[in-house]
Write a protein that holds these residues in place. Structure first.
Motif, PDB file in Angstrom:
ATOM      1  N   LEU A   1       0.830  -1.090   0.148  1.00  0.00           N
ATOM      2  CA  LEU A   1      -0.010   0.072  -0.056  1.00  0.00           C
ATOM      3  C   LEU A   1       1.043   1.255  -0.115  1.00  0.00           C
ATOM      4  O   LEU A   1       1.966   1.259   0.542  1.00  0.00           O
ATOM      5  N   SER A   2       0.500   2.372  -0.849  1.00  0.00           N
ATOM      6  CA  SER A   2       1.166   3.552  -0.612  1.00  0.00           C
ATOM      7  C   SER A   2       0.502   4.558  -1.199  1.00  0.00           C
ATOM      8  O   SER A   2      -0.235   4.626  -2.239  1.00  0.00           O
ATOM      9  N   PHE A   3       0.322   5.706  -0.185  1.00  0.00           N
ATOM     10  CA  PHE A   3      -0.323   6.883  -0.859  1.00  0.00           C
ATOM     11  C   PHE A   3       0.579   7.801  -1.633  1.00  0.00           C
ATOM     12  O   PHE A   3       1.740   7.735  -1.463  1.00  0.00           O
ATOM     13  N   ARG A   4      -0.255   8.268  -2.499  1.00  0.00           N
ATOM     14  CA  ARG A   4       0.507   9.332  -3.430  1.00  0.00           C
ATOM     15  C   ARG A   4       1.012  10.578  -2.807  1.00  0.00           C
ATOM     16  O   ARG A   4       0.317  11.013  -1.891  1.00  0.00           O
ATOM     17  N   PRO A   5       2.244  11.152  -2.918  1.00  0.00           N
ATOM     18  CA  PRO A   5       2.772  12.373  -2.360  1.00  0.00           C
ATOM     19  C   PRO A   5       1.579  13.544  -2.608  1.00  0.00           C
ATOM     20  O   PRO A   5       1.251  13.499  -3.780  1.00  0.00           O
ATOM     21  N   HIS A   6       1.657  14.323  -1.783  1.00  0.00           N
ATOM     22  CA  HIS A   6       0.565  15.504  -1.682  1.00  0.00           C
ATOM     23  C   HIS A   6      -0.805  15.180  -1.939  1.00  0.00           C
ATOM     24  O   HIS A   6      -1.514  15.886  -2.341  1.00  0.00           O
ATOM     25  N   CYS A   7      -1.349  14.127  -1.618  1.00  0.00           N
ATOM     26  CA  CYS A   7      -2.503  13.571  -1.771  1.00  0.00           C
ATOM     27  C   CYS A   7      -3.292  14.085  -0.640  1.00  0.00           C
ATOM     28  O   CYS A   7      -2.828  13.666   0.659  1.00  0.00           O
ATOM     29  N   ALA A   8      -4.446  14.472  -0.632  1.00  0.00           N
ATOM     30  CA  ALA A   8      -5.551  14.777   0.231  1.00  0.00           C
ATOM     31  C   ALA A   8      -6.510  13.966   0.246  1.00  0.00           C
ATOM     32  O   ALA A   8      -6.913  13.313  -0.770  1.00  0.00           O
ATOM     33  N   THR A   9      -7.314  13.987   1.304  1.00  0.00           N
ATOM     34  CA  THR A   9      -8.510  13.053   1.363  1.00  0.00           C
ATOM     35  C   THR A   9      -9.770  13.633   0.676  1.00  0.00           C
ATOM     36  O   THR A   9     -11.019  13.169   0.694  1.00  0.00           O
TER      37      THR A   9
END
Length: 574
Positions: free
Chosen positions: A300-308
């Motif tokens: 699992l990895s969140f994309r950088p600068h990603c907000a919800t």
């Protein structure tokens, strides 16, 4: 009447005095005789020596007939060369034995011994001894087959080859060795135009970030030592106050992976059931479930600068599973918005490039791959490990990537050139955890040998080995401070002002500590530099499978085999 004869009187002590005097006289006589004999012997020796020298001086050396026993000399040479040949053969056998693949299953070992017409078991032999015996037998057979290929079997040829220190190999065998050397040489394959453009873009992206990082490092070096010591003591005090702030059952099966979002407000948790759930922090309330994988979640990895607060079309995070698939997801949509296909075995780890434009993945097929997120196409398939891969991480600048796996060796790759620039060696067993330090030149690896090793790229070696746990280490994470503000995530100025102090403190502490997870059920926190244990967090029942640290420094999240995830934070955190 005759007169009695007068006898001489003997007084007490007279005999003693006479005896002493007699003994002294005898010793003096013996000493004088010994001196005379030594003097005569010396005169004889001198005369004999002078006569011998006179005789030798009259010998003509040119008239001496040289008689050498050539047969005895050849016999000695042959014996020495034969010993050397046997030693070289044994050396070659041991070298060959190390490269032979021997089965580890005892049943297969017995079957192989039976095929080779050797005893299946010897008296007092265990499974390990039996496997060593099979390796020895296979190496002897390989050596015998190699000798059988050599034309001629005369002793003279063997002795001559032993004199030069190598086995007699001619004709076909020499060609085979040349072919093997050519196969072992490093080779390069031509990449696509898309890969060339991607390397160019990553170079343009990474160079300014590296410059900014070095400038910040120089500024930090100018900070007063008293201020640095005060910050360090405050950090240690905070770490030692960490406690369990929340726990939640995340699924019906073990939770394999957990990651924080860039704003530290949400948490993604992946399960062996194939489902992914989004949770709020710190309330631990479920927001959404994502369905797409049919087997265990591995990465699992969140994309950088990603907000919800994004919509349903943007790519916000990625996941990989045992179904060999990589899916791209949007936070607001429960089904994938994209997919990346190509791996031939389970995908165990994924990580976004700092630019957010590329994704790296590690798989049990022995390769790691680089993907273009926008076009969903594969840019690079890179091999280089002898066994399955387990982790892949990008450096903070975006110029390097580190990979590691079940071969117990990690590698650092230069994304701009494609070269392997460093090998991370030292672990005795498999590597299951890896992470870069925010300083850009240190890499930490966690292994099944229960240790964590810290490697320094400037020295190209391991600078520290930490006996971190009592069981295998499953994950390693440095604390990474807040991301640099961009137009994409700097729209809410009020929230930035209210959290500026917290973000500043988190940025100063970036890279100052790391956390490790293990099958012993503990999460340990270590300060960087001295690598001392500051806090051991116990709460999971069984294995801890994954950990992550929020970028604002508020919490550490861990997921375990007990199907729960937990939040750990300081007692005085607001």
């Amino acid at each position: 009447m005759s007169r009695p004869v007068k006898k001489e009187r003997v007084h007490f002590g007279t005999l003693e005095r006479d005896a002493v005097a007699l003994a002294k006289r005898k010793r003096q006589e013996e000493d004088e005789e010994g001196d005379e004999e030594e003097k005569d012997h010396a005169e004889d020796m001198l005369a004999e020596s002078s006569s011998r020298n006179h005789f030798i001086s009259r010998i003509d050396l040119d008239q001496i007939d040289e008689t050498i026993d050539e047969a005895a000399d050849n016999e000695l040479n042959d014996e020495a060369l034969e010993k050397r040949r046997r030693a070289m053969d044994e050396f070659e056998r041991k070298k060959l034995a190390r490269s032979i693949a021997v089965p580890t299953d005892d049943v297969q070992v017995r079957a192989e011994l039976r095929k080779l017409d050797h005893p299946v078991c010897l008296f007092g032999e265990d499974a390990g001894d039996r496997r060593s015996r099979l390796r020895y037998i296979m190496s002897k057979i390989a050596i015998d087959q190699k000798k059988a290929l050599v034309p001629g079997d005369s002793k003279a040829e063997s002795v001559q080859d032993a004199r030069f220190g190598h086995a007699s190999v001619e004709g076909e065998t020499e060609e085979e060795e040349e072919e093997e050397e050519e196969e072992e040489e490093e080779f390069y394959t031509e990449g696509s135009d898309e890969l060339r453009q991607a390397r160019h873009q990553m170079a343009i992206y990474s160079l300014p970030r590296a410059r900014d990082r070095l400038e910040q490092h120089r500024k930090d070096c100018d900070t007063d030592l008293a201020v640095v010591r005060q910050r360090r003591q405050a950090l240690i005090k905070t770490l030692q106050s960490y406690t369990n702030d929340g726990s939640q059952v995340g699924g019906e099966r073990p939770l394999a992976r957990t990651v924080f979002s860039a704003d530290s407000q949400t948490l993604l948790v992946g399960s062996w059931s194939g489902s992914i759930k989004l949770w709020t922090v710190p309330q631990c309330q479920e927001v959404r479930m994502y369905r797409g994988h049919t087997d265990r979640i591995g990465g699992l990895s969140f994309r950088p600068h990603c907000a919800t607060n994004h919509g349903t079309s943007s790519v916000d995070f990625a996941s990989g599973g045992a179904d060999k698939c990589i899916y791209l997801w949007s936070v607001g949509k429960e089904t994938p918005v994209g997919s990346l296909m190509g791996h031939e075995n389970r995908v165990v780890h994924v990580d976004f490039h700092p630019s957010g434009s590329y994704l790296g993945s590690a798989s049990y097929d022995g390769s790691w791959r680089l993907w273009d997120v926008a076009t969903e196409c594969e840019l690079l398939l890179q091999e280089g490990h002898s066994r399955e891969l387990f982790c892949v991480r990008f450096q903070c600048d975006g110029s390097l990537v580190a990979t590691a796996g079940l071969d117990g060796i990690g590698r650092v790759w230069d994304l701009r050139s494609g070269r392997s620039v460093m090998s991370l060696e030292g672990h005795a067993k498999e590597i299951y955890g890896l992470d870069w330090s925010p300083n850009g030149f240190q890499v930490a690896t966690g292994s099944a040998d229960n240790t964590v090793r810290v490697f320094d790229l400037r020295k190209s070696e391991s600078v520290c080995q930490i006996p971190a746990h009592k069981s295998m280490i499953t994950d390693v994470r440095f604390f990474h401070g807040p991301l640099p503000q961009t137009a994409a995530n700097a729209s809410d100025a009020d929230s930035m002002d209210t959290s500026s102090d917290q973000e500043t403190n988190a940025r100063l502490c970036s890279g100052q500590y790391l956390a490790t997870a293990s099958n012993d059920g503990l999460v340990n926190i270590w300060t960087a530099g001295d690598w001392k244990l500051q806090k051991s967090l116990a709460g999971h029942v069984g294995k801890v499978m994954s950990i992550d640290i929020a970028r604002n420094g508020s919490y550490i999240a861990s997921s375990g085999y007990d199907r729960t995830f937990k939040l750990w934070g300081p007692e005085d955190f607001v």
